[in-house]
Design an enzyme around this catalytic site. Structure first.
Site, PDB file in Angstrom:
ATOM      1  N   CYS A  42      27.671  -6.377   9.155  1.00 12.09           N
ATOM      2  CA  CYS A  42      28.396  -6.001  10.511  1.00 12.09           C
ATOM      3  C   CYS A  42      28.039  -4.674  11.114  1.00 12.09           C
ATOM      4  CB  CYS A  42      30.201  -5.842  10.288  1.00 12.09           C
ATOM      5  SG  CYS A  42      30.700  -6.983   9.216  1.00 12.09           S
ATOM      6  N   ARG A  94      23.192  -7.091  12.978  1.00 11.19           N
ATOM      7  CA  ARG A  94      23.792  -6.818  11.759  1.00 11.19           C
ATOM      8  C   ARG A  94      24.691  -7.909  11.471  1.00 11.19           C
ATOM      9  NH1 ARG A  94      23.153  -1.499  11.042  1.00 11.19           N
ATOM     10  NH2 ARG A  94      24.662  -1.387   9.075  1.00 11.19           N
ATOM     11  N   TRP A 114      29.411 -10.159  10.155  1.00  7.83           N
ATOM     12  CA  TRP A 114      28.756 -10.872   9.216  1.00  7.83           C
ATOM     13  C   TRP A 114      29.882 -11.193   8.001  1.00  7.83           C
ATOM     14  CZ3 TRP A 114      27.376 -10.581   3.731  1.00  7.83           C
ATOM     15  CH2 TRP A 114      26.379 -11.505   3.474  1.00  7.83           C
ATOM     16  N   ASN A 136      32.921  -2.134   8.736  1.00  4.78           N
ATOM     17  CA  ASN A 136      31.547  -2.826   7.891  1.00  4.78           C
ATOM     18  C   ASN A 136      31.801  -2.310   6.639  1.00  4.78           C
ATOM     19  OD1 ASN A 136      28.965  -3.505   7.365  1.00  4.78           O
ATOM     20  ND2 ASN A 136      28.102  -1.526   8.318  1.00  4.78           N
ATOM     21  N   GLY A 137      31.368  -3.407   5.609  1.00  4.23           N
ATOM     22  CA  GLY A 137      31.455  -3.192   4.233  1.00  4.23           C
ATOM     23  C   GLY A 137      32.321  -3.816   3.530  1.00  4.23           C
ATOM     24  N   LYS A 139      10.292 -17.720   3.830  1.00  3.76           N
ATOM     25  CA  LYS A 139      10.661 -17.737   5.637  1.00  3.76           C
ATOM     26  C   LYS A 139      10.984 -19.342   5.873  1.00  3.76           C
ATOM     27  CE  LYS A 139      10.093 -14.889   6.487  1.00  3.76           C
ATOM     28  NZ  LYS A 139       9.933 -13.233   6.258  1.00  3.76           N
ATOM     29  N   GLU A 178      14.571 -19.990   5.401  1.00  3.71           N
ATOM     30  CA  GLU A 178      15.572 -19.143   5.880  1.00  3.71           C
ATOM     31  C   GLU A 178      15.817 -19.707   7.329  1.00  3.71           C
ATOM     32  OE1 GLU A 178      13.065 -14.937   6.201  1.00  3.71           O
ATOM     33  OE2 GLU A 178      15.571 -14.999   6.379  1.00  3.71           O
ATOM     34  N   HIS A 187       3.969 -25.489 -15.979  1.00  2.00           N
ATOM     35  CA  HIS A 187       5.127 -25.169 -16.995  1.00  2.00           C
ATOM     36  C   HIS A 187       6.133 -25.594 -16.442  1.00  2.00           C
ATOM     37  CE1 HIS A 187       2.126 -22.881 -19.233  1.00  2.00           C
ATOM     38  NE2 HIS A 187       1.602 -22.473 -18.337  1.00  2.00           N
ATOM     39  N   LYS A 229      20.581  -9.092   9.811  1.00  2.00           N
ATOM     40  CA  LYS A 229      18.956  -8.443  10.006  1.00  2.00           C
ATOM     41  C   LYS A 229      19.241  -7.398   8.864  1.00  2.00           C
ATOM     42  CE  LYS A 229      14.807  -7.995  11.498  1.00  2.00           C
ATOM     43  NZ  LYS A 229      13.954  -8.633  10.797  1.00  2.00           N
TER      44      LYS A 229
END
Ligand code: F6R
Length: 607
Positions: free
Chosen positions: A2, A27, A74, A98-99, A483, A486, A502, A602
């Site tokens: 965030c 963010r 986020w 944020n958090g 990559k 995502e 294996h 990000k």
């Protein structure tokens, strides 16, 4: 994660807050919101999804007011809808956060018993109610905020605004970053200096446990004991220009194409190409005096660290412990006095990497950090930084930051090898020369875009992809898989090629593309044997190799992507590009949101 913003200004602040939020969208982009004090009352607009939705909302329903706070989210607690979007209100209190408030469940029960009701599923709403409860108990706004802060456990950067006081925002930091911006008769608060760059370059970073009273003409900072504290005011180098995509469709494409240039800048910062040696620069530790290097990082930055383990051990004979930071921080690794720690982070704010750094700080060992954001918390808490000169990376999937991290790590490996007397001056010269050629080879690889796009079209038809590599190509196999998943949402796994038999070999059938990253190096033949095993089971091989490798690979491939023959040391810097391009083009075919893939952000400032 965030992003948060607060402005005590003298013109309508909502458009300014949206401008700042655009710089913070990296963010999180699940929802966004702004609150101001309009005609003496709290007013807000919130919208689910990207910031553009909030902008549309504000266009049809503008917000007046010269003081305000804003948020781009986020989601951690509660789905990304409008009700869970910040700012949250409670009886004249507005809050952005944020958090994660770790004790929110217990606070929520306590507040419910006191008659508070909850509109959202967020942890943040408890903070709004806690402050409101203190106001109801007779506290003045600043005291109410302080008393509420003392009840919080967890990580937070907060901005709090009060109905009836158009000259006050309270900010607080415990964990995620928070910067105060100084203006003339106006003041600012933001998750980073870049958000505030259009308004001011004069910045004070709050430290953990700090909280601040922000008024138009006054900033006061206090610690958790309520004592005033002095924090340095500094000039930020944040640019006020929003970076644009140039002629590219996406930031990711632009950033992939910038690599020859930014790799070159980064290498030139550390290496003297003319003299053929590592430059002398400030070091937080002496490579000659340590016997162990602990590297930790997350995601792509971790994979850059993993590549460097091969370099440090091979060239400098320096043992490296490489860890995913979220594991390192809890695994209680013993660190002796001859150890040093190195952290790798594009943002410099990643919560797990920062926590690992603090673990090493407690252990008393010297700390270096490879960061792209020089003003970040990780940079500030390290004994010395090694900047990557990638420039702002906007695409959520890291590309140019990764190759710049590799550039710094390769340079440090050369420096370590020389400092430890493990390479001669001639060998150092040869390695520096090889590295100096990396940008040229990277440019050549970019020209393979048409062929890579063709392969990507095929990949966009499948549900699963396997990546294989040995030695430094093993981390690249992991990076290729990361990559791809995502940004295209195709399931992908990376494996050390020797591990195939294996377990993962059971997955191979004619529907499974297997991307093999194999330059013609010392162990090329071993990887060819692994390719034979795949081919024998009908797997479709996409081989990324060089000219010699293409000649010697005695295996039928679905496609062979031929890169220039490059020296072994710089191969990771060059082979990173085709795997990025493959993921990029596949995502474009899939029609996903390449620059802002779902569920990601990000900068990951939560655990
Ligand atoms: C993947 C990616 C992430 C980051 C990770 C660490 O493309 O970008 O895996 O590498 O979140 O972030 P930083 O480097 O900012 O610590």
């Amino acid at each position: 994660m965030c992003g948060i913003v607060g402005i005590v200004g003298h013109t309508p602040v909502a458009p300014l807050i949206v401008d700042a939020l655009k710089r913070l969208e990296y963010r999180g982009y699940d929802s966004a919101g702004v609150a101001t004090i309009e005609n003496g009352n709290l007013a807000r607009r919130r919208a689910e999804g990207k910031l553009i939705n909030l902008e549309k909302r504000l266009k049809s329903e503008p917000l007046d007011g010269t003081i305000g706070i804003g948020h781009t989210r986020w989601a951690t607690h509660g789905v990304p809808n409008e009700t869970n979007a910040h700012p949250h209100f409670s009886n004249g209190v507005a809050i952005v956060h944020n958090g994660i408030i770790e004790n929110f469940a217990e606070l929520r029960e306590e507040l419910k018993k006191d008659g508070y009701t909850f509109d959202s599923q967020t942890d943040t709403e408890v903070v709004a109610h806690l402050v409101a409860r203190e106001l109801a108990r007779g506290a003045r706004p600043v005291d109410a905020a302080f008393r509420a802060l003392k009840r919080l456990e967890g990580a937070f950067a907060l901005a709090i605004m009060f109905k009836g006081d158009e000259d006050l925002i309270v900010g607080a930091r415990n964990g995620p970053p928070l910067a105060v911006g100084h203006g003339e008769g106006e003041m600012f608060l933001g998750s980073d200096a870049i958000a505030l760059a259009p308004f001011t370059n004069s910045i004070t970073y709050l430290e953990d446990g700090d909280w601040a009273v922000i008024r138009r003409n006054l900033i006061q900072i206090f610690d958790m004991a309520g004592e005033p504290v002095e924090r340095k005011r500094q000039q930020s180098v944040g640019t006020s220009f929003l970076v644009d995509k140039g002629n590219h469709r996406h930031f990711m494409e632009k950033e992939i194409h910038e690599q020859p240039e930014v790799i070159s800048h980064t290498l030139a910062h550390y290496l003297d190409f003319v003299g053929g040696q590592a430059k002398s620069f400030d070091m937080p530790f002496d490579f000659a005096k340590i016997d162990r290097l602990a590297i930790s990082a997350c995601g792509t930055a971790y994979l850059a660290g993993l590549v460097s383990k091969y370099w440090f051990e091979r060239y400098a004979r320096l043992p490296v412990d490489i860890d995913i930071a979220s594991e390192f921080r809890y695994r209680e690794m013993p660190l002796g006095k001859d150890s040093a720690a190195l952290f790798v982070s594009q943002s410099g704010e990643t919560a797990d990497t920062l926590a690992s750094l603090r673990y090493c700080r407690k252990a008393g060992i010297p700390i270096g950090a490879i960061v792209n954001v020089r003003e970040s918390t990780i940079a500030r808490e390290s004994d010395g930084i090694f900047p990557t000169l990638a420039g702002p990376e906007i695409g959520v999937a890291s590309t140019k930051a990764f190759t710049c991290q590799l550039s710094v790590l390769a340079s440090l490996a050369v420096k370590a090898a020389s400092a430890r007397g493990k390479i001669s001056a001639d060998e150092e010269k040869a390695l520096v020369r090889q590295l100096s050629e990396a940008p040229r080879y990277a440019s050549q690889v970019l020209k393979l875009d048409k062929q890579i796009e063709k392969v990507a079209r095929e990949l966009s038809q499948v549900r699963h992809v396997l990546y294989l590599g040995r030695d430094t190509n093993y981390p690249l196999a992991l990076e290729g898989a990361l990559k791809l998943k995502e940004i295209s949402y195709i399931h992908a796994e990376g494996y050390a090629a020797g591990e195939l038999k294996h377990g993962p070999i059971a997955l191979i059938d004619e529907t499974m593309p297997v991307i093999v990253i194999a330059p013609h190096d010392r162990i090329f033949d071993k990887t060819v044997s692994n390719m034979q095993e795949v081919a024998a089971r009908g797997g479709r091989i996409i081989l990324i190799t060089d000219q010699k490798g293409a000649q010697h690979a005695t295996v039928k491939t679905m496609e062979t992507i031929v890169l220039p023959d490059v020296p072994e040391m710089i191969a990771p810097l060059i082979y990173a590009l085709p795997i990025q391009m493959l993921a990029y083009f596949t995502a474009v075919f899939m029609g996903t949101d390449v620059d802002q893939p779902r569920n990601l952000a990000k900068s990951v400032t939560v655990e």
